[in-house]
Design a protein around this motif. Sequence first.
Motif, PDB file in Angstrom:
ATOM      1  N   ASP A 184      -0.630  11.400  -9.446  1.00  0.00           N
ATOM      2  CA  ASP A 184      -1.704  10.561  -9.980  1.00  0.00           C
ATOM      3  C   ASP A 184      -2.492   9.967  -8.820  1.00  0.00           C
ATOM      4  O   ASP A 184      -2.159   8.909  -8.302  1.00  0.00           O
ATOM      5  CB  ASP A 184      -1.127   9.459 -10.877  1.00  0.00           C
ATOM      6  N   PHE A 185      -3.547  10.685  -8.432  1.00  0.00           N
ATOM      7  CA  PHE A 185      -4.396  10.259  -7.320  1.00  0.00           C
ATOM      8  C   PHE A 185      -5.698   9.631  -7.822  1.00  0.00           C
ATOM      9  O   PHE A 185      -6.741   9.747  -7.183  1.00  0.00           O
ATOM     10  CB  PHE A 185      -4.683  11.437  -6.387  1.00  0.00           C
ATOM     11  N   ASN A 186      -5.634   8.956  -8.954  1.00  0.00           N
ATOM     12  CA  ASN A 186      -6.795   8.263  -9.512  1.00  0.00           C
ATOM     13  C   ASN A 186      -7.409   7.387  -8.425  1.00  0.00           C
ATOM     14  O   ASN A 186      -6.701   6.602  -7.787  1.00  0.00           O
ATOM     15  CB  ASN A 186      -6.338   7.429 -10.706  1.00  0.00           C
ATOM     16  N   PRO A 187      -8.727   7.488  -8.213  1.00  0.00           N
ATOM     17  CA  PRO A 187      -9.369   6.669  -7.183  1.00  0.00           C
ATOM     18  C   PRO A 187      -9.159   5.166  -7.369  1.00  0.00           C
ATOM     19  O   PRO A 187      -9.205   4.415  -6.394  1.00  0.00           O
ATOM     20  CB  PRO A 187     -10.856   7.022  -7.324  1.00  0.00           C
ATOM     21  N   ALA A 188      -8.900   4.721  -8.587  1.00  0.00           N
ATOM     22  CA  ALA A 188      -8.636   3.292  -8.811  1.00  0.00           C
ATOM     23  C   ALA A 188      -7.424   2.823  -8.016  1.00  0.00           C
ATOM     24  O   ALA A 188      -7.295   1.637  -7.722  1.00  0.00           O
ATOM     25  CB  ALA A 188      -8.406   3.034 -10.300  1.00  0.00           C
ATOM     26  N   HIS A 189      -6.564   3.765  -7.650  1.00  0.00           N
ATOM     27  CA  HIS A 189      -5.343   3.425  -6.922  1.00  0.00           C
ATOM     28  C   HIS A 189      -5.410   3.754  -5.428  1.00  0.00           C
ATOM     29  O   HIS A 189      -4.821   3.025  -4.628  1.00  0.00           O
ATOM     30  CB  HIS A 189      -4.147   4.170  -7.521  1.00  0.00           C
TER      31      HIS A 189
ATOM     32  N   GLU B 262       0.826  -1.204   0.000  1.00  0.00           N
ATOM     33  CA  GLU B 262       0.000   0.000   0.000  1.00  0.00           C
ATOM     34  C   GLU B 262       0.865   1.260   0.000  1.00  0.00           C
ATOM     35  O   GLU B 262       0.581   2.222  -0.710  1.00  0.00           O
ATOM     36  CB  GLU B 262      -0.914  -0.028   1.231  1.00  0.00           C
ATOM     37  N   SER B 263       1.950   1.225   0.747  1.00  0.00           N
ATOM     38  CA  SER B 263       2.830   2.400   0.800  1.00  0.00           C
ATOM     39  C   SER B 263       3.470   2.681  -0.560  1.00  0.00           C
ATOM     40  O   SER B 263       3.673   3.848  -0.921  1.00  0.00           O
ATOM     41  CB  SER B 263       3.908   2.239   1.872  1.00  0.00           C
ATOM     42  N   ASP B 264       3.770   1.634  -1.334  1.00  0.00           N
ATOM     43  CA  ASP B 264       4.323   1.842  -2.680  1.00  0.00           C
ATOM     44  C   ASP B 264       3.349   2.650  -3.531  1.00  0.00           C
ATOM     45  O   ASP B 264       3.741   3.580  -4.230  1.00  0.00           O
ATOM     46  CB  ASP B 264       4.602   0.501  -3.375  1.00  0.00           C
ATOM     47  N   VAL B 265       2.079   2.299  -3.466  1.00  0.00           N
ATOM     48  CA  VAL B 265       1.051   2.970  -4.263  1.00  0.00           C
ATOM     49  C   VAL B 265       0.879   4.417  -3.810  1.00  0.00           C
ATOM     50  O   VAL B 265       0.827   5.343  -4.632  1.00  0.00           O
ATOM     51  CB  VAL B 265      -0.282   2.191  -4.198  1.00  0.00           C
TER      52      VAL B 265
END
Length: 139
Positions: free
Chosen positions: A30-35, A18-21
């Motif tokens: 890139d704060f796309n909600p998919a991520h 999770e921290s990598d993402v």
Amino acid sequence: MNQLKLGQSASLSKTIGESDVYLFAGITGDFNPAHIDEEKSKKGMFGERIAHGILITGLISAVIGMKLPGEGTIYMEQDARFLKPVRIGDTVTATVKIAEIINADKRIVKLDTTVYNQKGETVISGYAVVKAPERKDEE
């Protein structure tokens, strides 16, 4: 590696946390909600958060820059087809393999680039063209 030879390969594995993402989102914007948004991503096409595809291609870059051809390698081109999502907690393995020596004198090579998940499924497939560094031990 001293000599560049067809078929040479190298790999690197990493479990995507999770921290990598979150760190990648912060670096790139890139704060796309998919991520990053658990609730919104549940309603998305994958039903959960997934890692940024470009974050995963960074592992290919790590193999190229650190293992094959190694330190000092310069990227010239990258092609990547994103075939399956990488979920948080997946362990992926990036592999590069020398597919073609385009110009031996200039040390330009074409590499097959593939990333697999822990199930053996191909998640990214493509190629890179790179200029390998000169090696003093080859002179």
